[in-house]
Design a protein around this motif. Structure first.
Motif, PDB file in Angstrom:
ATOM      1  N   LEU A 145       0.840  -1.206   0.000  1.00  0.00           N
ATOM      2  CA  LEU A 145       0.000   0.000   0.000  1.00  0.00           C
ATOM      3  C   LEU A 145       0.874   1.255   0.000  1.00  0.00           C
ATOM      4  O   LEU A 145       0.636   2.194  -0.756  1.00  0.00           O
ATOM      5  CB  LEU A 145      -0.913   0.032   1.230  1.00  0.00           C
ATOM      6  N   GLU A 146       1.878   1.274   0.868  1.00  0.00           N
ATOM      7  CA  GLU A 146       2.719   2.462   0.976  1.00  0.00           C
ATOM      8  C   GLU A 146       3.518   2.704  -0.300  1.00  0.00           C
ATOM      9  O   GLU A 146       3.763   3.852  -0.688  1.00  0.00           O
ATOM     10  CB  GLU A 146       3.662   2.325   2.189  1.00  0.00           C
ATOM     11  N   GLU A 147       3.894   1.632  -0.981  1.00  0.00           N
ATOM     12  CA  GLU A 147       4.616   1.788  -2.246  1.00  0.00           C
ATOM     13  C   GLU A 147       3.689   2.246  -3.376  1.00  0.00           C
ATOM     14  O   GLU A 147       4.148   2.555  -4.464  1.00  0.00           O
ATOM     15  CB  GLU A 147       5.278   0.468  -2.663  1.00  0.00           C
ATOM     16  N   LEU A 190       7.852  -7.669  -1.910  1.00  0.00           N
ATOM     17  CA  LEU A 190       7.947  -6.513  -2.802  1.00  0.00           C
ATOM     18  C   LEU A 190       8.974  -6.776  -3.909  1.00  0.00           C
ATOM     19  O   LEU A 190       8.729  -6.480  -5.080  1.00  0.00           O
ATOM     20  CB  LEU A 190       8.348  -5.266  -1.991  1.00  0.00           C
ATOM     21  N   ASP A 201      12.127  -1.526 -11.550  1.00  0.00           N
ATOM     22  CA  ASP A 201      13.483  -1.369 -11.029  1.00  0.00           C
ATOM     23  C   ASP A 201      13.488  -1.842  -9.572  1.00  0.00           C
ATOM     24  O   ASP A 201      12.823  -1.247  -8.727  1.00  0.00           O
ATOM     25  CB  ASP A 201      13.878   0.113 -11.118  1.00  0.00           C
ATOM     26  N   GLY A 238      16.568  -0.808  -5.476  1.00  0.00           N
ATOM     27  CA  GLY A 238      16.487  -0.189  -4.150  1.00  0.00           C
ATOM     28  C   GLY A 238      15.820  -1.080  -3.114  1.00  0.00           C
ATOM     29  O   GLY A 238      15.587  -0.644  -1.986  1.00  0.00           O
ATOM     30  N   ILE A 239      15.513  -2.314  -3.480  1.00  0.00           N
ATOM     31  CA  ILE A 239      14.799  -3.193  -2.549  1.00  0.00           C
ATOM     32  C   ILE A 239      15.809  -4.007  -1.738  1.00  0.00           C
ATOM     33  O   ILE A 239      16.620  -4.754  -2.290  1.00  0.00           O
ATOM     34  CB  ILE A 239      13.808  -4.099  -3.309  1.00  0.00           C
ATOM     35  N   ARG A 240      15.766  -3.812  -0.456  1.00  0.00           N
ATOM     36  CA  ARG A 240      16.713  -4.458   0.457  1.00  0.00           C
ATOM     37  C   ARG A 240      16.110  -4.403   1.861  1.00  0.00           C
ATOM     38  O   ARG A 240      15.079  -3.754   2.073  1.00  0.00           O
ATOM     39  CB  ARG A 240      18.047  -3.696   0.455  1.00  0.00           C
ATOM     40  N   GLY A 279      13.704   5.052   1.962  1.00  0.00           N
ATOM     41  CA  GLY A 279      14.098   3.783   2.581  1.00  0.00           C
ATOM     42  C   GLY A 279      14.176   2.692   1.530  1.00  0.00           C
ATOM     43  O   GLY A 279      14.194   2.975   0.325  1.00  0.00           O
ATOM     44  N   PRO A 280      14.184   1.419   1.968  1.00  0.00           N
ATOM     45  CA  PRO A 280      14.250   0.336   0.979  1.00  0.00           C
ATOM     46  C   PRO A 280      12.929   0.228   0.228  1.00  0.00           C
ATOM     47  O   PRO A 280      11.879   0.378   0.832  1.00  0.00           O
ATOM     48  CB  PRO A 280      14.444  -0.918   1.843  1.00  0.00           C
ATOM     49  N   GLY A 281      12.992   0.001  -1.062  1.00  0.00           N
ATOM     50  CA  GLY A 281      11.748  -0.169  -1.805  1.00  0.00           C
ATOM     51  C   GLY A 281      11.902   0.214  -3.251  1.00  0.00           C
ATOM     52  O   GLY A 281      13.008   0.231  -3.794  1.00  0.00           O
ATOM     53  N   LEU A 282      10.784   0.536  -3.852  1.00  0.00           N
ATOM     54  CA  LEU A 282      10.783   0.863  -5.274  1.00  0.00           C
ATOM     55  C   LEU A 282      11.507   2.181  -5.514  1.00  0.00           C
ATOM     56  O   LEU A 282      11.683   2.982  -4.604  1.00  0.00           O
ATOM     57  CB  LEU A 282       9.353   0.947  -5.795  1.00  0.00           C
ATOM     58  N   ALA A 283      11.887   2.403  -6.764  1.00  0.00           N
ATOM     59  CA  ALA A 283      12.656   3.588  -7.133  1.00  0.00           C
ATOM     60  C   ALA A 283      11.917   4.851  -6.686  1.00  0.00           C
ATOM     61  O   ALA A 283      10.737   5.014  -6.958  1.00  0.00           O
ATOM     62  CB  ALA A 283      12.857   3.605  -8.640  1.00  0.00           C
ATOM     63  N   GLY A 330       8.345  11.168   3.407  1.00  0.00           N
ATOM     64  CA  GLY A 330       9.069   9.979   3.862  1.00  0.00           C
ATOM     65  C   GLY A 330       8.152   8.774   3.856  1.00  0.00           C
ATOM     66  O   GLY A 330       6.986   8.879   4.213  1.00  0.00           O
ATOM     67  N   LYS A 331       8.713   7.631   3.446  1.00  0.00           N
ATOM     68  CA  LYS A 331       7.896   6.419   3.456  1.00  0.00           C
ATOM     69  C   LYS A 331       7.512   6.095   4.907  1.00  0.00           C
ATOM     70  O   LYS A 331       8.332   6.220   5.806  1.00  0.00           O
ATOM     71  CB  LYS A 331       8.681   5.274   2.808  1.00  0.00           C
ATOM     72  N   PHE A 332       6.294   5.707   5.102  1.00  0.00           N
ATOM     73  CA  PHE A 332       5.727   5.373   6.421  1.00  0.00           C
ATOM     74  C   PHE A 332       5.782   6.530   7.410  1.00  0.00           C
ATOM     75  O   PHE A 332       5.732   6.319   8.624  1.00  0.00           O
ATOM     76  CB  PHE A 332       6.379   4.123   7.007  1.00  0.00           C
ATOM     77  N   ASP A 354       0.361   5.599   1.161  1.00  0.00           N
ATOM     78  CA  ASP A 354       0.555   5.619  -0.292  1.00  0.00           C
ATOM     79  C   ASP A 354       1.586   6.703  -0.587  1.00  0.00           C
ATOM     80  O   ASP A 354       1.240   7.873  -0.796  1.00  0.00           O
ATOM     81  CB  ASP A 354      -0.730   5.878  -1.089  1.00  0.00           C
ATOM     82  N   PHE A 355       2.812   6.261  -0.539  1.00  0.00           N
ATOM     83  CA  PHE A 355       3.934   7.186  -0.692  1.00  0.00           C
ATOM     84  C   PHE A 355       3.882   7.983  -2.007  1.00  0.00           C
ATOM     85  O   PHE A 355       4.005   9.217  -1.982  1.00  0.00           O
ATOM     86  CB  PHE A 355       5.224   6.360  -0.554  1.00  0.00           C
ATOM     87  N   PRO A 356       3.654   7.348  -3.160  1.00  0.00           N
ATOM     88  CA  PRO A 356       3.615   8.140  -4.399  1.00  0.00           C
ATOM     89  C   PRO A 356       2.484   9.174  -4.398  1.00  0.00           C
ATOM     90  O   PRO A 356       2.666  10.296  -4.876  1.00  0.00           O
ATOM     91  CB  PRO A 356       3.396   7.095  -5.501  1.00  0.00           C
TER      92      PRO A 356
END
Lengths: 358, 482
Positions: free
Chosen positions: A35-37, A304, A314, A317-319, B71-75, B116-118, B152-154
């Motif tokens: 959701l956050e992404e 994810l 891409d 950045g996933i870690r 943070g870690p995640g999508l571009a 910021g994410k979260f 929903d960060f974006p």
């Protein structure tokens, strides 16, 4: 590429016991992360609602007497093994998980997406023809495989990279040359099966390939197995579709296992599987969630990573967050790769008569 | 007494609803403070404004630097800096503050947005970046994403960028209105009223409020539940479908990105009473008022006067040589009818100053029955006047961390989890709405929109619980409306 994610909030509801490792928390943080992404709004992602698997689909894999037992036990509760009980109402939730895998298959078969991830609970790969176990009741990936075959996908490659051997799936397809079952799993570990020498029987001889790996195996071991065994065998088998039993308990923080795969490695592994599907079967790949019990440090990032790799996003950045990295140093064993190389040499000799040199 | 002020692109409308209905229309160019000096407002005052949206649409907003903490995640979007809050609201990677300084120094921004994410689970990193940002640009040009309040960060990136651009304008409007009405409320894009402090955290809530205002105004004036509102303004003509007595809701798109902010669905035609005539049609441009209202260039309003109406100083109206006023009107009507036919409504409801002159013609051409209600030209301001305080509380409570956020803001943990938290949230919603000026009848029904709760288990032991819930007082017409 477009990727279907099969999920509904009912997948949160299955609970053997409040403190069981296979509990709601497994997917809750992943769902928060997705959701956050903003992933579910991405045009490359399609959220699909599951349906309960119909009796004929389940009956194509499991014996009627076992299904009768599940139905009875689902009324008042029952026990399968020390790790697996049947909570009241289980059968519907298990059917919804199996149907989730079928819904993922539907999307791929219809061509509405390139590949699909059935993010289901409860898992399935320990469930055999006559019984469940190891947190599993119905073999979701096997039910989906038989469904795919009925829909014209004759040859199915099942790649099971859950940390535990997929003994149920192996049993179901052990004599079947239409399904190439390849399992990477930690050894020794529950359920204790999946030896290098177990290769199938009868017409199915050579169509079961077990790749046991020692504790401490990390990304490089999985990549090595992909390149040296899985890719060449897949090219010889030439599947119509690839199914992945996508356990995530091989992560270096998992509390039930001793492997050392990272979130990045998980995405990399899936990217290789996706590329393989692209080379061999029009990209058709369906991943079905199995285990994975590091609910906070791993699952939000591994799920994810896997989805990102499937959708062609891409994933660089996933870690895992830095706070967990000390655990990697403790979990990984650089010597694991050498041990695996030796096992692979033995395996190649065993499989030579069936598959030739690879 | 209920007062609605609608600050539009062309006019400012004031509607006062008490024992009698009073409406004022003040043309563009008169400042808000001048207006409020001459037109005393009283009772509960609601204000809607299209100025922030106009700034974004016309590109007159500020040059915004978006700093993200992905943070870690999508571009990530924007300029990313190191640091991480995880899904539990835990700080799992420290902020790389030197990267914040570098980003601002090299970007030379007019305004800074921070996402910021979260952050809605713990805003500590966003707040730290914002504190630094305020050393480079004035505080009214810095916006953070956590008050937006949802995961929903974006979407928050898109919204906070717009917020940083419009915050200063919104603060300016607040200051002006407060001088004459200290307790005024803003009218939001979802059709509800909110305190200025809420809006200052997320000024994007004001965007696209015009369709919501006209929908409420029409519902109050007519009670019609099915139909298509045609709101003819100076610059645009907006079509707002009504179904089941309510407008359709969608989410707000800014610069092609979805902000997930709820907003009334409408279709906008870029022509209105002040659109300039070229040949026998209009161009989607406003260059001041119609000639009938002291402007220089002939517009649709002037064409109507040449067709026999008496709008404003009709003697000043003219059309360019070779232009047929009737053909200009037909061109506008046909353009609108083509859009109406794609919607296929049961009824047309005309609002806006020009609606009595155009709607019957549009209805006749489209074959759809129409109504132009009394006070149609003040429907927007009236909608603002009769609106009620609406409030949504998204609660995330983690009893293990003893941490709770409500709409992304840190709240003292109330010591409750699971279903017990629902009662707390309902009471809090009522208290906040009442403090904002809502009447007891308006806060009676608080809806539970969603609820989920689950155990946190570590080492085979049930530690604590995480609870998520959303309660709301939805937008609507206040029980105080006569």
């Amino acid at each position: 590429m477009t990727t279907a994610i099969v999920f509904c909030e009912s997948y949160f509801l299955h609970e053997q016991a409040p403190t069981h490792p296979e509990r709601r928390e497994r997917l809750q943080y992943t769902w928060d992360q997705l959701l956050e992404e903003g992933l579910l709004r991405d045009p490359r992602i399609r959220l699909v609602h599951p349906y309960p698997a119909p009796p004929e689909a389940v009956g194509a894999v499991h014996e009627g007497s076992y299904l009768d037992f599940l139905e009875r036990a689902s009324l008042k509760g029952g026990v399968i093994d020390g790790d697996t009980n049947v909570p009241p109402g289980l059968l519907h939730r298990a059917l919804l998980a199996a149907g989730g895998a079928m819904a993922a298959a539907d999307e791929v078969l219809a061509g509405s997406v390139t590949n699909a991830f059935a993010m289901v609970r409860p898992p399935g790969h320990h469930a055999g023809i006559r019984g469940g176990g190891g947190f599993c009741y119905l073999n979701n990936v096997a039910i989906m495989t038989r469904y795919l075959q009925r829909k014209g996908m004759e040859r199915v490659l099942i790649l099971d990279w859950d940390a535990h051997h997929g003994n149920g799936t192996e049993e179901i397809f052990y004599q079947d040359p239409s399904v190439l079952f390849i399992s990477i799993h930690q050894s020794p570990l529950y359920p204790g099966t999946g030896h290098l020498s177990s290769m199938g029987t009868g017409a199915g001889k050579g169509y079961t390939v077990n790749l046991p790996v020692p504790p401490g195996s990390s990304d490089e071991v999985y990549y090595y197995l992909m390149e040296s065994v899985i890719v060449p065998l897949a090219h010889r088998f030439h599947p119509d579709v690839i199914a992945v039993s996508a356990g995530q308990d091989n992560h270096f923080t998992d509390p039930l296992t001793s492997l050392a795969l990272t979130a990045s490695g998980y995405a990399g592994l899936m990217a290789r599987a996706v590329a393989l599907a692209g080379d061999l079967c029009g990209g058709r790949l369906i991943a079905v969630l199995e285990g994975g019990y590091s609910v906070e440090a791993a699952l939000p990032y591994t799920n994810l990573g896997m989805i990102a790799a499937m959708a062609g996003m891409d994933f660089s950045g996933i870690r895992e967050p830095a706070a967990y990295l000390w655990m990697y140093e403790e979990a990984s064993d650089p010597g694991a790769l050498q041990e695996v190389r030796q096992k692979v040499a033995v395996l190649k000799e065993q499989l030579h008569s069936k598959w030739g040199a690879f | 007494m209920l007062t609605g002020i609608d600050i539009g692109g062309t006019n400012t409308d004031i509607a006062v609803l008490g024992e009698e209905f009073i409406a004022h229309k003040i043309p563009h160019g008169v400042s808000l403070s001048q207006i409020l000096k001459h037109h005393k407002v009283s009772g509960r005052v609601g204000v809607s404004t299209s100025q922030p949206l106009n700034m974004l649409v016309t590109g007159t907003g500020l040059r915004v630097l978006l700093i993200t903490i992905p943070g870690p995640g999508l571009a990530p979007q924007g300029v990313a800096v190191g640091g991480c809050i995880d899904h539990r609201g835990e700080l799992v990677e420290d902020l790389e503050m030197h990267q914040v300084h570098e980003a601002i120094s090299s970007g030379n921004p007019e305004a800074i947005a921070v996402c910021g994410k979260f952050s809605v689970r713990n805003p500590v990193l966003e707040d730290a970046v914002a504190e630094t940002a305020r050393k480079y640009v004035s505080p009214d040009r810095v916006a953070t994403s956590h008050p937006i309040g949802f995961l929903d960060f974006p979407a928050r990136c898109a919204m906070v960028k717009a917020n940083a651009s419009i915050l200063r304008t919104v603060l300016g409007i607040t200051q002006e209105v407060r001088q004459v009405s200290p307790g005024f409320l803003y009218f939001k894009g979802d059709g509800g009223l909110a305190q200025p402090t809420v809006i200052h955290g997320n000024p994007g809530l004001l965007l696209n409020s015009s369709p919501a205002a006209v929908a409420l105004g029409v519902r109050y004036l007519t009670g019609i539940s099915e139909g298509l509102i045609i709101d003819i303004g100076g610059t645009t003509t907006d079509l707002v479908p009504l179904s089941g007595g309510s407008p359709l809701m969608k989410t707000l798109i800014i610069e092609g990105r979805d902000t997930l902010v709820p907003s009334v669905a409408s279709t906008s035609l870029p022509y209105g009473g002040d659109s300039v005539i070229v040949g026998n049609s209009l161009i989607p441009k406003r260059q001041g008022n119609a000639r009938a209202f002291s402007g220089d260039l002939p517009t649709l309003t002037d064409a109507l006067n040449l067709a026999g109406h008496r709008i404003g100083d009709s003697a000043r109206s003219s059309v360019p040589a070779g232009t047929s006023a009737m053909q200009v009107i037909d061109w506008y009507v046909d353009t609108l009818v083509a859009m109406i036919q794609t919607i296929d409504p049961e009824m047309l409801i005309g609002t806006g100053f020009l609606s009595p002159f155009l709607i019957p013609r549009i209805a006749s051409r489209s074959g759809v029955p129409c109504i132009v209600p009394e006070h149609a030209s003040s429907a927007n301001a009236l909608g603002v006047a009769v609106s009620r305080v609406s409030l949504s509380l998204a609660v995330h409570a983690d009893s293990e961390k003893k941490r709770m956020t409500v709409n992304g803001q840190v709240y003292p943990y109330p010591g409750k989890a699971g279903p017990d938290l629902i009662e707390w949230a309902v009471d809090e919603t009522r208290a906040l709405a009442t403090a904002a000026g809502a009447s007891p009848a308006d806060v009676r029904d608080v809806e539970l929109v969603s609820f989920s709760t689950y155990d946190v288990v570590r080492g085979g032991v049930r530690h604590e619980r995480i609870t998520d819930l959303v309660v709301q007082i939805p937008p609507g017409i206040t029980s105080e409306a006569p």
